[in-house]
Design an enzyme around this catalytic site. Structure first.
Site, PDB file in Angstrom:
ATOM      1  N   ASP A  27     -10.168   0.893  -4.582  1.00  0.00           N
ATOM      2  CA  ASP A  27      -9.088   0.822  -3.599  1.00  0.00           C
ATOM      3  C   ASP A  27      -8.276   2.114  -3.673  1.00  0.00           C
ATOM      4  OD1 ASP A  27      -7.139  -0.202  -1.743  1.00  0.00           O
ATOM      5  OD2 ASP A  27      -7.705  -2.210  -2.344  1.00  0.00           O
ATOM      6  N   GLU A  51       0.826  -1.217   0.000  1.00  0.00           N
ATOM      7  CA  GLU A  51       0.000   0.000   0.000  1.00  0.00           C
ATOM      8  C   GLU A  51       0.856   1.262   0.000  1.00  0.00           C
ATOM      9  OE1 GLU A  51      -2.908   1.038  -0.331  1.00  0.00           O
ATOM     10  OE2 GLU A  51      -4.375  -0.504   0.184  1.00  0.00           O
ATOM     11  N   ASN A  59     -10.815   4.654   1.602  1.00  0.00           N
ATOM     12  CA  ASN A  59      -9.788   4.404   0.600  1.00  0.00           C
ATOM     13  C   ASN A  59      -9.847   5.509  -0.453  1.00  0.00           C
ATOM     14  OD1 ASN A  59      -7.733   2.425   0.144  1.00  0.00           O
ATOM     15  ND2 ASN A  59      -9.245   0.829   0.539  1.00  0.00           N
TER      16      ASN A  59
END
Length: 627
Positions: free
Chosen positions: A210, A17, A158
């Protein structure tokens, strides 16, 4: 342009991430959340390395002063708060705590986040067990070494990104129940998101939303998790293109490279058979033919001090006018639309306040969630930016757990019993607990939310009739368990999905009150039976900001409480009228109302009350004893 994804490094991250391009070092940094590691890939050497972090880290941003250390300084949003991380050449890492966070429940951490164009970090929190679908997450601002809650009610926040001019903030909720990207008007002076609108409904598209990035033309790039795609949307929300990556779960993207024309994509390596995606957890690079933007450095204290001053001025303009003069304007919030019984009752309360004080105290109503959803309204009330709010008990239960007793199935015998309880000593005691709690709210009164019963495509007259039927329930374990105990199959589902799910047969029924069944058009889907189980009777609460309350004179406080009690009774009459009218409309449309014996359903849900109500045993006994 080469839009084919190329493997940069086979990192095998559990959850890769927050990729960030460091232009000074020509390096890409990112984190592996469950791996508790900060990673770096050097473009010149092609080599990578990592540093262990003391906590799981959701996101990182370059910090001011990073140019003085070999591998930079990083503002990191972690499990317990925000810290500054300094990785060293010997593989060690210095961790300096900057700001702590008080999560509303256990098992939470920070997730996605990034700096706005002014260098102010914004990051969201989430409950790590996504199967709970707990909307306990909030968006926080890091300013002056402190964390400030901006907005709440998220399950998995997100997709954080900002438009090139910084005046639009993008944010998504990637949980399967939501899958929505919102755009907010963003005040670049105060660093505060304003008007919110749906930017993209991702449910019809492949992949859950995402992590995201914005290119120099304002294009919004977002990973389509579970679909192996990265989508680009134009600034008006139109899908422009979708690029493939050779893994199912791309997690976040970021622009970088010497010309900021490379799109780097991190990914997730799930458990199980990975024979069809052996590169899962890797980092990939694409050349999509557009350039990105330089990422601002975070923890810019000069900017943050200016932001705090601007925020204070903005908040001052929202405070009751008694701060500046004798007149007081109370801003009132409700998520229900204009004309709804709770809205009308508070408006009537305002008219009475106006008359009783010769215009000195007025109420300005903002219905239809124009000031945000309930969680955001509570946070604004805690700051004094909103003065009155009608809220459901779910948003206050984490602070005053006793109110959750009203969520128990069949805790009330009927509507009349519920009203006697909230009008009496139990209701007064719970209002007092809200006022005395750290919530910084004053409990003024109760509102009637009606009773919830079943509406289905097949008639239900006993628990046996529910066998095999999939019934939509609100996303709370106690409610799902209630339906399962009653004989059905409780399905947690977002309210906005119910209509289509009823139409297509994904579910066989739902539960709510008659006004909601009619106004949502659920009666047109074939759900023609309304079985009056009355399994849930959940009141709502009217609260005032304690910041505002403390500024009122004792006489004004007494007047507000008196008129709030009158609003409680007036709303009740309006609600009864609404139920009667909408029940008649449903019957005219062919819906059959089924009166049944509630005792078999009451008996079936005894294990649910035992499981979730043990901590409320004394309170439940007090409720049961009310005649």
């Amino acid at each position: 342009m080469n839009a084919t994804a190329e493997l940069l490094i086979d990192a095998r991250n559990g959850v890769g991430e927050s990729p960030v391009w460091d232009a000074q070092r020509q390096c890409l940094f990112w984190v592996d959340i469950p791996g508790r590691a900060l990673w770096c890939w050097n473009a010149a050497s092609g080599q990578s390395r990592q540093w262990p972090t003391p906590e799981m880290t959701g996101c990182i941003a370059l910090a001011v002063g990073s140019e003085t250390t070999p591998h930079g300084r990083w503002v990191a949003a972690m499990e317990t708060g925000v810290a500054v991380l300094t990785p060293h050449a010997d593989g060690s890492l210095t961790h300096e705590a900057l700001a702590s966070v008080q999560h509303p429940q256990d098992g939470m951490r920070f997730n996605d986040g990034r700096c706005d164009r002014q260098g102010r970090l914004r990051a969201g929190t989430m409950v790590m067990d996504m199967s709970l679908a707990a909307a306990a997450g909030s968006l926080y601002a890091l300013e002056g070494g402190q964390l400030r809650a901006l907005q709440g009610g998220f399950i998995t926040p997100n997709g954080m990104a900002f438009s090139p001019d910084g005046k639009t903030m993008y944010l998504s909720d990637s949980h399967p129940d939501v899958q929505t990207v919102w755009a907010f008007d963003y005040d670049t002076d105060t660093g505060t998101p304003g008007k919110q609108r749906v930017f993209i409904d991702m449910k019809p598209l492949p992949g859950r939303p995402d992590g995201a990035a914005v290119d120099e033309d304002g294009g919004y790039w977002i990973c389509g998790n579970d679909a192996g795609l990265v989508h680009r949307f134009t600034p008006d929300g139109r899908l422009d293109r979708s690029l493939a990556v050779p893994v199912k779960k791309p997690a976040m993207c970021a622009f970088g490279g010497s010309g900021l024309d490379t799109l780097f994509v991190t990914s997730i390596r799930p458990g199980g058979d990975l024979s069809d995606q052996p590169l899962a957890g890797g980092v990939f690079a694409l050349r999509p033919g557009v350039r990105g933007l330089d990422e601002p450095r975070g923890d810019n204290m000069k900017t943050q001090r200016r932001s705090i001053l601007s925020l204070a001025l903005a908040m001052a303009s929202l405070l009751p006018l008694s701060v500046h003069a004798q007149n007081i304007v109370l801003k009132a919030h409700d998520t229900h639309p204009a004309g709804y019984p709770t809205v009308a009752a508070v408006e009537s309360m305002g008219k009475k306040l106006d008359a009783a004080t010769n215009g000195r105290i007025k109420v300005q109503m903002f219905p239809g969630a124009v000031l945000g959803q309930e969680k955001e309204a509570v946070e604004q009330a805690q700051l004094g930016a909103i003065q009155l709010a009608r809220i459901s008990l779910g948003v206050i239960g984490p602070v005053v757990p006793e109110v959750d007793v009203f969520n128990m199935p069949f805790v009330f015998r009927d509507i009349a019993h519920m009203r006697k309880v909230i009008d009496g000593a139990v209701g007064d005691d719970l209002l007092a607990k809200v006022t005395a709690s750290p919530a910084r709210l004053v409990g003024l009164g109760w509102m009637d939310g009606g009773s919830r019963s079943l509406y289905t495509k097949k008639p239900v007259r006993s628990p046996a009739d529910l066998k095999g039927q999939k019934i939509r329930m609100m996303g709370n374990p106690v409610f799902v368990d209630t339906m399962n105990a009653m004989g059905g199959n409780g399905i947690s589902m977002a309210y906005g999905e119910v209509f289509t799910s009823l139409q297509t047969g994904v579910i066989d029924g739902a539960e709510n009150n008659p006004p909601s069944m009619f106004t949502s058009n659920h009666y047109t889907t074939g759900a023609k039976y309304y079985s009056q189980t009355n399994h849930l009777i959940i009141p709502e609460i009217l609260v005032m900001s304690k910041v505002t309350w403390d500024k009122l004179t004792p006489a004004d406080q007494a007047l507000v409480k008196k008129l709030a009690r009158e609003a409680q009774m007036e709303q009740r009459a309006l609600w009864d009228k609404s139920v009667t009218e909408y029940s008649a409309k449903l019957k005219a449309a062919g819906v059959e109302f089924i009166e049944l014996d509630n005792k078999p359903f009451f008996d079936a849900t005894a294990p649910v009350r035992a499981k979730y109500g043990a901590r409320f045993a004394d309170l439940m006994q007090r409720i049961a004893s009310v005649k």
